[in-house]
Scaffold this active site. Structure first.
Site, mmCIF file in Angstrom:
data_model
loop_
_atom_site.group_PDB
_atom_site.id
_atom_site.type_symbol
_atom_site.label_atom_id
_atom_site.label_comp_id
_atom_site.label_asym_id
_atom_site.label_seq_id
_atom_site.Cartn_x
_atom_site.Cartn_y
_atom_site.Cartn_z
ATOM 1 C CE LYS A 158 -3.959 1.904 2.614
ATOM 2 N NZ LYS A 158 -4.812 1.719 3.804
ATOM 3 C CB SER B 106 -8.041 3.685 2.701
ATOM 4 O OG SER B 106 -7.233 3.066 3.678
ATOM 5 C CB SER C 105 -8.426 1.064 5.812
ATOM 6 O OG SER C 105 -9.086 2.283 5.627
#
Lengths: 489, 99
Positions: free
Chosen positions: A78, A158, A182
């Site tokens: 990420k 996210s 997330s």
């Protein structure tokens, strides 16, 4: 030859050590998949040249019988993990040119254990969102579509790029971060496994801070076993993160015994709330039946302060964010606005141009609740209610071993849905956010696809450092569910 | 609770942001909506409950404690400065601050 992107890491590891195939072949298969799935926009930055070089070095190690625990693992990261020498944007314009001079502890550990970084994945800007649409680098698209429809769906967020890439097989395992859901919510939307560990189990050093008392690193994988394998390498004390706990790291894979006889599973009644999709609710019931049939005891429990978890979160998280994001001032790194004539103008223009709307709203909200005259009424009150939410869990874990809930109230929604009303988007975190407040672990495991053809995930919540019991239970669910990603992915 | 335009103008200054008039209107509506909803926290009895700042408040002896005051890092000026939008002589450059 079989498509190597269809194997889980447990099988890849076996194949590599038995020399059935090479790391280079594995990594090349993933690079091909990254090419063919590029329209999904999973990655912000691809590091394929470096990945191929690392693969060659990995093959040398295997030849010399020096394979490490995660040798040859094709990993997506990420884009809020700092990676030395590799662009790290956090989904924001304000970090659009930021090349970290250091490496996050987690990526350092995983690379040291043999993982090969394929690239940096897309996310909501500063990890603030549940859809990946607030990214400065365009939304990620979920590989799943409703039966008979070609409309684009959100992968959630996210960690949307990470989850979509694991589902679409453009990475085998991806790193996510979870502040309010997330990791688990996008994992649920994409039909993969997402684990948020206990706060303090994994180092936050080098993960760009959003809300420091809530943020936690975790893996997104296709199987529960892969989560167990990678968590073992992520977990453990780090002197660079003073909130990381000196806790002996167990062998999580060994916890997957398949045996949950006598396990006490709590079903919190407060999660049967308005907005919970009928089909999700049905599968919640069904999953608890599976556990019962496997020998677990199902117990109705109550977490009376659950309904306050989300409002607490929307005070605590923006407050911490407004403080953490003060550092983006256009002076030391990142974007700087052109044409500013004073230092004040540099700050204002850089931040105004560099942050997107959702980030700005949360900074303003946080600044407000921390401002003179509001601090007591909002921030301190929220922290007191946070303690009550946490006490509920402490109490309930005196009588049960794990809690079973849905991960999200609904399946994946369309891109652009839930954007007009901020609360509609915030409701995505309804079932996940309380565990962040309490600092306890949660895992999402896919159980089925809905009648519309979209994945439904269930969440297991454990007590602090209860990763083994939630992994063991998730593994049992996975075995019974027999969930499969779509053949065409 | 409603957050009006003057509230937004006050906090945007504190947060070093400068919003357009349209954005101020839009944000005051959206942020007010969030505040109306978080106001439900007022109904919780928190008498005698201490504010919880971190999930580890009871685990502090298991986290990183004090260490010897020795240098473990340093001499990395170039690394640090290379991301600066503007730099000279190993320093960050900003417009003149003192008149």
């Amino acid at each position: 030859m079989t498509d190597l992107t269809r194997l889980d890491y447990a099988s890849i590891r076996k194949g590599l050590t038995s020399k059935a195939f090479t790391t280079k072949e594995v990594v090349q298969s993933y690079i091909n998949k990254m090419d063919s799935t590029r329209p999904l926009n999973c990655y912000i930055t691809e590091c394929t040249d470096k990945a191929l070089k690392d693969a060659a070095a990995s093959d040398d190690r295997i030849q010399n019988n020096e394979a490490r625990p995660l040798e040859g693992l094709p990993l997506a990261i990420k884009d809020n993990y700092c990676t030395k020498g590799i662009l790290t944007t956090n989904g924001s314009k304000i970090l659009s040119n930021f090349i970290p001079p250091y490496e996050s502890t987690i990526t350092h550990r995983l690379k040291g254990a043999g993982a090969i970084a394929l690239g940096k994945t897309n996310l909501d800007e500063f990890a603030m969102g549940s859809s990946t649409i607030t990214s400065y680098y365009d939304p990620t698209i979920n590989p799943w579509k409703k039966e008979g429809s070609d409309r684009d769906l959100t992968p959630g967020g996210s960690s949307g790029g990470s989850s979509a890439s694991v589902a679409a097989r453009s990475s085998l395992i991806a790193l996510g971060s979870d502040t309010g859901g997330s990791i688990r919510q996008p994992a649920s939307f994409c039909g993969v496994v997402g684990l948020k560990p206990t706060y303090g189990l994994c180092s936050r050093f080098g993960i760009i801070a959003f809300a420091s008392s809530l943020d936690q690193a975790g893996p997104i994988t296709r199987t529960v076993r892969d989560s167990a394998i990678v968590l073992k390498q992520m977990a453990g004390h780090d002197p660079h993160d003073f909130t990381s706990v000196k806790y002996p790291v167990p062998d999580y894979e060994a916890a997957l015994t398949g045996n949950i006889k006598g396990l006490k599973v709590g079903i919190p009644k407060e999660y049967r709330m308005e907005g919970l999709d009928f089909e999700v609710s049905e599968w919640w019931e069904k999953t608890s039946q599976w556990l019962s049939e496997a020998g677990a005891e199902i117990i109705d429990v109550s977490l009376p302060h659950t309904r306050y978890a989300l409002p607490v979160y929307y005070i605590v998280a923006p407050a911490e964010a407004s403080s953490n994001l003060a550092r983006y001032d256009g002076v030391r790194y990142g974007y700087r606005a052109e044409g500013a004539e004073s230092i004040e103008e540099i700050y204002e223009m850089t931040r105004t141009q560099g942050f997107g709307d959702e980030v700005k709203r949360r900074i303003l909200l946080g600044t407000y609740v921390l401002s003179a005259g509001k601090y007591e009424d909002y921030y301190l009150r929220a922290q007191r209610v946070r303690q009550k939410v946490t006490d509920d869990f402490t109490e309930v874990f005196k009588s049960v071993d794990v809690l079973l809930t849905p991960t999200t109230p609904t399946t994946a929604f369309e891109l652009g849905e839930n954007t007009a009303d901020p609360l509609a988007m915030y409701m995505q975190d309804l079932f996940t956010v309380a565990t962040n407040l309490a600092g306890i672990p949660g895992i999402s495991v896919p159980v089925t696809t809905s009648r519309e053809g979209l994945p439904i995930g269930m969440q297991l919540i454990g007590p602090r450092f209860g990763e083994e019991v939630i992994l063991r239970t998730a593994d049992v669910i996975e075995r019974v569910a027999g969930f499969k990603l779509k053949e065409e992915f | 609770m409603a957050i009006n335009r003057s509230d937004i103008k006050r906090i945007e200054k504190l947060a070093k942001l400068k919003l357009s008039e349209e954005k101020i209107d839009d944000f005051s509506v959206r942020i007010s909506r969030v505040f109306d909803w978080v106001d439900q926290l007022k109904e919780v009895d928190v008498e005698g409950v201490a504010p919880m700042a971190s999930p580890l408040m009871d685990l502090q002896k298991h986290t990183t404690g004090l260490r010897e005051d020795t240098v473990t890092d340093g001499d990395r000026v170039h690394d640090v400065i290379q991301n600066a939008p503007s730099s000279q002589h190993n320093s960050f450059v900003v417009p003149k601050v003192v008149e």
